[in-house]
Design an enzyme around this catalytic site. Structure first.
Site, PDB file in Angstrom:
ATOM      1  N   ASP A  32      44.626   0.868  38.678  1.00  0.00           N
ATOM      2  CA  ASP A  32      44.526  -0.042  37.546  1.00  0.00           C
ATOM      3  C   ASP A  32      43.903   1.093  36.292  1.00  0.00           C
ATOM      4  O   ASP A  32      43.330   1.544  36.478  1.00  0.00           O
ATOM      5  CB  ASP A  32      43.752  -1.024  37.892  1.00  0.00           C
ATOM      6  CG  ASP A  32      43.691  -1.964  36.234  1.00  0.00           C
ATOM      7  OD1 ASP A  32      44.272  -3.584  36.561  1.00  0.00           O
ATOM      8  OD2 ASP A  32      43.183  -1.249  35.376  1.00  0.00           O
ATOM      9  N   LEU A  34      42.318   0.569  33.335  1.00  0.00           N
ATOM     10  CA  LEU A  34      41.379  -0.393  33.842  1.00  0.00           C
ATOM     11  C   LEU A  34      41.424  -0.292  31.995  1.00  0.00           C
ATOM     12  O   LEU A  34      40.047  -1.088  30.268  1.00  0.00           O
ATOM     13  CB  LEU A  34      40.208   0.247  33.409  1.00  0.00           C
ATOM     14  CG  LEU A  34      40.151   0.645  35.417  1.00  0.00           C
ATOM     15  CD1 LEU A  34      37.735   1.166  35.195  1.00  0.00           C
ATOM     16  CD2 LEU A  34      39.729  -0.562  35.921  1.00  0.00           C
ATOM     17  N   TYR A 141      57.265  -8.953  24.636  1.00  0.00           N
ATOM     18  CA  TYR A 141      56.667  -8.945  26.356  1.00  0.00           C
ATOM     19  C   TYR A 141      57.764 -10.011  26.766  1.00  0.00           C
ATOM     20  O   TYR A 141      57.530  -9.215  28.211  1.00  0.00           O
ATOM     21  CB  TYR A 141      55.334 -10.281  26.012  1.00  0.00           C
ATOM     22  CG  TYR A 141      54.448 -10.479  27.143  1.00  0.00           C
ATOM     23  CD1 TYR A 141      54.581  -9.726  27.791  1.00  0.00           C
ATOM     24  CD2 TYR A 141      54.830 -12.214  27.949  1.00  0.00           C
ATOM     25  CE1 TYR A 141      53.705  -9.838  29.509  1.00  0.00           C
ATOM     26  CE2 TYR A 141      54.577 -12.323  28.956  1.00  0.00           C
ATOM     27  CZ  TYR A 141      53.985 -11.513  30.407  1.00  0.00           C
ATOM     28  OH  TYR A 141      53.151 -11.624  30.758  1.00  0.00           O
ATOM     29  N   ASN A 170      51.105 -21.127  33.255  1.00  0.00           N
ATOM     30  CA  ASN A 170      50.736 -21.116  32.743  1.00  0.00           C
ATOM     31  C   ASN A 170      49.072 -20.819  33.755  1.00  0.00           C
ATOM     32  O   ASN A 170      48.326 -21.867  34.468  1.00  0.00           O
ATOM     33  CB  ASN A 170      50.285 -21.921  31.812  1.00  0.00           C
ATOM     34  CG  ASN A 170      50.901 -21.399  30.946  1.00  0.00           C
ATOM     35  OD1 ASN A 170      51.650 -21.526  30.299  1.00  0.00           O
ATOM     36  ND2 ASN A 170      49.730 -21.784  29.142  1.00  0.00           N
TER      37      ASN A 170
HETATM   38  N1  UFG Z   1      46.480 -23.710  22.288  1.00  0.00           N
HETATM   39  C1  UFG Z   1      46.230 -23.966  21.470  1.00  0.00           C
HETATM   40  N2  UFG Z   1      45.332 -23.191  20.855  1.00  0.00           N
HETATM   41  C2  UFG Z   1      44.392 -22.139  21.661  1.00  0.00           C
HETATM   42  C3  UFG Z   1      45.363 -21.460  22.626  1.00  0.00           C
HETATM   43  C4  UFG Z   1      46.275 -22.273  23.218  1.00  0.00           C
HETATM   44  O1  UFG Z   1      46.839 -25.058  20.654  1.00  0.00           O
HETATM   45  O2  UFG Z   1      43.476 -21.633  21.050  1.00  0.00           O
HETATM   46  C5  UFG Z   1      48.268 -23.648  22.945  1.00  0.00           C
HETATM   47  C6  UFG Z   1      49.374 -23.199  22.725  1.00  0.00           C
HETATM   48  O3  UFG Z   1      50.294 -23.635  21.919  1.00  0.00           O
HETATM   49  C7  UFG Z   1      50.106 -23.694  23.849  1.00  0.00           C
HETATM   50  C8  UFG Z   1      49.135 -24.014  25.076  1.00  0.00           C
HETATM   51  O4  UFG Z   1      47.627 -23.377  24.060  1.00  0.00           O
HETATM   52  O5  UFG Z   1      50.555 -24.884  23.851  1.00  0.00           O
HETATM   53  C9  UFG Z   1      49.094 -22.794  25.871  1.00  0.00           C
HETATM   54  O6  UFG Z   1      48.366 -21.528  25.610  1.00  0.00           O
HETATM   55  P1  UFG Z   1      48.273 -19.689  25.918  1.00  0.00           P
HETATM   56  O7  UFG Z   1      48.213 -19.416  25.141  1.00  0.00           O
HETATM   57  O8  UFG Z   1      46.898 -20.222  27.485  1.00  0.00           O
HETATM   58  O9  UFG Z   1      49.938 -19.544  27.413  1.00  0.00           O
HETATM   59  P2  UFG Z   1      50.792 -19.783  26.795  1.00  0.00           P
HETATM   60  O10 UFG Z   1      51.605 -20.928  27.405  1.00  0.00           O
HETATM   61  O11 UFG Z   1      51.063 -19.217  25.343  1.00  0.00           O
HETATM   62  O12 UFG Z   1      51.538 -18.642  27.409  1.00  0.00           O
HETATM   63  C10 UFG Z   1      51.785 -18.501  29.056  1.00  0.00           C
HETATM   64  C11 UFG Z   1      51.045 -17.084  29.498  1.00  0.00           C
HETATM   65  C12 UFG Z   1      51.773 -15.612  28.456  1.00  0.00           C
HETATM   66  C13 UFG Z   1      53.242 -16.338  29.278  1.00  0.00           C
HETATM   67  C14 UFG Z   1      53.968 -17.704  28.519  1.00  0.00           C
HETATM   68  C15 UFG Z   1      55.271 -18.026  28.566  1.00  0.00           C
HETATM   69  O13 UFG Z   1      49.783 -16.630  29.446  1.00  0.00           O
HETATM   70  O14 UFG Z   1      51.649 -14.865  29.553  1.00  0.00           O
HETATM   71  O15 UFG Z   1      52.693 -18.106  29.195  1.00  0.00           O
HETATM   72  O16 UFG Z   1      55.452 -19.068  27.779  1.00  0.00           O
HETATM   73  F1  UFG Z   1      54.336 -15.469  28.388  1.00  0.00           F
END
Ligand code: UFG
Length: 328
Positions: A32, A34, A141, A170
């Site tokens: 890693d 880091l 990404y 997720n």
């Molecule tokens: N969300 C909110 N408010 C926030 C943060 C997130 O409403 O402050 C919502 C997002 O819109 C989404 C859900 O919560 O609907 C989950 O969001 P995350 O950011 O936790 O996760 P994502 O679904 O965006 O992302 C995940 C992974 C990514 C990957 C993606 C695949 O973390 O690495 O799924 O689509 F690319």
């Protein structure tokens, strides 16, 4: 017992998987740089601080160890950031993976488990999503991960590398027994941000309340990080036993809306989650739910966590330990 190289093993999913590998009796060494991960996540004495693009250090390292397989996590993971700095994402994720693949070929390692993502699907036409769904990433990404999947497919066909690519939905939760959990800087993931809102009283912004879903908020398939770790073990052990290459969705197959996550957090913590509904976040599909039957049937995988509150509770336990350590 196999000798496993884990790249990105100081990160969230990589460190959980490293601990699970050790608990199962495998030997583990972690690479890693880091830049994102934390040394304290890595099991004692197993961390080697090397960037995958530093080919001479990587070669020297591989020359002094003999690995049976690699589990490759090392990557940048922030979807939004990737749209602002695409070159960095392609260099680090796709370029780093290619450098690793070239190096392990030089050193005779022919088995690899790759950390891919549901982001390779972009906005799916329908859910649940099978592995055969069209691959149309909507961010650098997702594309950076798909490019590595494509490379792996050709190495399988042309040079005998055997691989498994796990397309994560997720990841969430933590493994209190190992004292590790989700820590990103900056944090963009929903569950840690929900805890921050509870702690600080600063309202969480719910990104969009007008999606075509029952409560108007986005639906995601949350999978506990330990279940994700066990999917890596299943994929690894299948490859080591001579199994064929494959691509697998890693999710539970059950979707929860953002508001359901908030309610689960309230139930687990006994505290109110302050929130306000804001505009949509760019690039967020309305609904992402895995069809994970291939992973279950082919590799015999089954998640231990199938309820959202149990996953959120494990994350909250880690959050409490972390805050305790900080003395806040
Ligand atoms: N969300 C909110 N408010 C926030 C943060 C997130 O409403 O402050 C919502 C997002 O819109 C989404 C859900 O919560 O609907 C989950 O969001 P995350 O950011 O936790 O996760 P994502 O679904 O965006 O992302 C995940 C992974 C990514 C990957 C993606 C695949 O973390 O690495 O799924 O689509 F690319």
């Amino acid at each position: 017992m196999a000798r496993i190289l884990v790249t990105g093993g100081a990160g969230y999913i990589g460190s959980h998987t490293s601990h699970h590998l050790l608990a199962r009796g495998h030997d583990v060494q972690v690479l890693d740089d880091l830049s994102k991960g934390y040394a304290h996540n890595v099991p004692e004495g197993r961390l080697h601080v090397i960037n995958l693009l530093d080919s001479s250090s990587l070669d020297r390292f591989l020359a002094t160890h003999r690995f049976d397989a690699v589990i490759h996590f090392a990557a940048f993971i922030a979807v939004g950031e990737s749209t602002r700095e695409p070159e960095r994402y392609f260099r680090n994720n796709t370029g780093g993976s290619l450098a690793l693949l070239e190096a392990i070929e030089r050193h005779g390692v022919r088995r690899l488990v790759f950390s891919s993502t549901a982001a390779v699907y972009g906005n799916p036409d329908s859910v649940p999503i099978t592995e055969e769904a069209p691959l149309r990433p909507v961010s650098p990404y997702g594309e950076s991960k798909l490019m590595t999947e494509t490379t792996l497919k050709w190495l399988d066909a042309c040079s005998g590398l055997r691989y498994a690519a796990l397309r994560y939905f997720n990841a969430c939760g933590a493994e209190a027994a190992f004292g590790i959990g989700e820590e990103h800087e900056p944090e963009t993931h929903l569950i840690p941000l929900v805890f921050r809102a509870i702690r600080t009283g600063e309202p969480l912004t719910v990104f969009g309340g007008d999606y075509p879903t029952p409560d108007g908020t986005c639906i995601r398939d949350y999978i506990h990080v330990s279940d994700l770790a066990s999917a890596h073990l299943a994929a690894l052990e299948s490859l080591l036993a001579g199994g064929a290459s494959g691509v697998y969705n890693a999710g539970t197959g059950r979707g929860y809306s953002v508001l359901e996550v908030l309610r689960a957090a309230e139930q687990v913590t006994g505290r109110k989650v302050p929130f306000a509904v804001g505009p949509r976040r760019e690039g967020d599909p309305a609904e992402l739910v895995a069809d994970s039957s291939k992973l279950r049937k082919t590799l015999g995988w089954a998640p231990r966590y199938d309820s959202l509150p149990a996953m959120v509770e494990s994350a909250w336990r880690f959050e409490s330990i972390r805050q305790g350590k900080r003395g806040t």
